[in-house]
Design an enzyme around this catalytic site. Structure first.
Site, short mmCIF file in Angstrom:
data_model
loop_
_atom_site.label_atom_id
_atom_site.label_comp_id
_atom_site.label_asym_id
_atom_site.label_seq_id
_atom_site.Cartn_x
_atom_site.Cartn_y
_atom_site.Cartn_z
N ASP A 81 -73.79 6.33 -6.11
CA ASP A 81 -73.32 4.96 -5.91
C ASP A 81 -71.84 4.99 -5.54
OD1 ASP A 81 -72.49 5.82 -8.43
OD2 ASP A 81 -73.62 4.34 -9.55
N ASN A 106 -77.26 -0.31 -21.05
CA ASN A 106 -78.34 -1.27 -20.80
C ASN A 106 -79.48 -0.64 -20.00
OD1 ASN A 106 -77.21 -1.00 -18.29
ND2 ASN A 106 -76.52 -3.12 -18.09
N HIS A 160 -79.13 1.11 -17.21
CA HIS A 160 -78.96 1.18 -15.76
C HIS A 160 -78.91 2.62 -15.26
CE1 HIS A 160 -74.29 0.90 -16.12
NE2 HIS A 160 -74.54 2.09 -15.62
N GLU A 184 -78.92 -2.32 -12.15
CA GLU A 184 -78.85 -3.00 -13.44
C GLU A 184 -80.24 -3.50 -13.83
OE1 GLU A 184 -76.24 -2.79 -15.11
OE2 GLU A 184 -74.42 -3.21 -13.99
C1 GLP Z 1 -71.41 4.20 -14.29
C2 GLP Z 1 -72.21 4.90 -13.19
C3 GLP Z 1 -73.54 5.37 -13.73
C4 GLP Z 1 -73.36 6.10 -15.04
C5 GLP Z 1 -72.73 5.20 -16.05
C6 GLP Z 1 -72.60 5.83 -17.43
O1 GLP Z 1 -71.83 2.89 -14.46
N1 GLP Z 1 -72.43 4.07 -12.05
O2 GLP Z 1 -74.16 6.19 -12.76
O3 GLP Z 1 -74.60 6.55 -15.51
O4 GLP Z 1 -71.45 4.86 -15.55
O5 GLP Z 1 -71.40 6.50 -17.59
P1 GLP Z 1 -71.06 7.45 -18.80
O6 GLP Z 1 -71.83 8.71 -18.57
O7 GLP Z 1 -69.59 7.65 -18.72
O8 GLP Z 1 -71.49 6.75 -20.04
#
Ligand code: GLP
Length: 248
Positions: A74, A139, A141, A146
């Site tokens: 992304d 959540n 995602h 989302e």
């Molecule tokens: C962001 C990214 C996701 C990732 C999420 C969780 O929102 N777009 O791809 O999974 O963060 O991040 P973390 O691993 O720091 O909890």
């Protein structure tokens, strides 16, 4: 190991973050060859696995070239080129430069973001990603899909939820600076990768991990789509697996 009835996602539970990183690195490297494309996620969860792969390459225990190209999962819309928080910058800094990977991603400054998302979705499909690395939001995602995202969704422009913006604000100087929109690979796009490796650490991910593995396959928990993939793994520590007493 927990494997819910009827589901194909395999849950590998490890004692600590180092072991999670080692297992995830094994799964990623096993799926790669020097010409392949890998899908790379940002976030803190995959960092240990990325470091472990770099360490193995430097130690000569992994091939010198583990893949040819890295595809972003992304990208934020609207950040200036080269901004330290753009996911292209993050992925280069955290893993791609060290592994000599060419980074491909959507242009977060495209004049027509919808057309850019469509173009990138086609590019990812043509790349035939060997393994997609994933984190998971609190959540549920995946990428920036989302809750509510269609399980066969395409790569597209999305509006970020306030939960996600607040979670990601730690990388910015203020919440106001966190972009409101992004281009994300769709769940349908992600599912085209030959292998999926989702990494989750810590108690705050336990509800999302449980829903992904044991809940219905439903847009309410985008990560539940892993249950439908023939070669998917959730690699977690005990706390993210919801084991009482872990990580406290
Ligand atoms: C962001 C990214 C996701 C990732 C999420 C969780 O929102 N777009 O791809 O999974 O963060 O991040 P973390 O691993 O720091 O909890």
């Amino acid at each position: 190991m927990t494997q819910p009835l009827g589901a194909t996602a395999r849950h590998l539970v490890r004692d600590d973050a180092d072991q999670v990183a080692a297992t995830a690195a094994d799964l990623i490297l096993e799926a790669c060859d020097d010409e392949c494309s890998v899908g790379l996620a940002t976030g803190s969860s995959p960092l240990g696995a990325y470091d472990e792969i770099v360490r193995r390459v430097r130690a000569g225990t992994a091939p010198r070239r583990v893949a040819r190209r890295g595809y972003l999962l992304d990208e934020y819309l609207g950040l200036p080129v080269g901004d330290r928080n753009s996911y292209a910058s993050v992925i280069r800094r955290e893993v791609a430069d060290a592994l000599g990977l060419e980074v491909r991603g959507p242009d977060g400054q495209a004049a027509d973001p919808d057309a850019e998302a469509e173009r990138y979705g086609r590019e990812v499909a043509e790349a035939r990603v060997a393994v997609q690395v994933l984190g998971i939001g609190r959540n549920g995602h995946l990428g920036f899909n989302e809750p509510g995202s269609a399980l066969d969704s395409r790569t597209r422009v999305v509006r970020l939820t306030e939960t996600t913006r607040r979670d990601n604000a730690r990388f910015f100087d203020s919440l106001a600076e966190v972009p409101t929109h992004a281009i994300t690979q769709g769940l349908g796009t992600i599912m085209q990768a030959r292998r999926l490796v989702l990494i989750a650490l810590g108690e705050r991910k336990a509800d999302a991990v449980r829903a992904a593995l044991h809940g219905p396959v439903d847009p309410a928990c985008p990560a539940s789509v892993l249950q439908r993939h023939p070669d998917s793994y959730l690699v977690t520590d005990r706390a993210a697996a919801g084991e009482p007493g872990a990580d406290r």
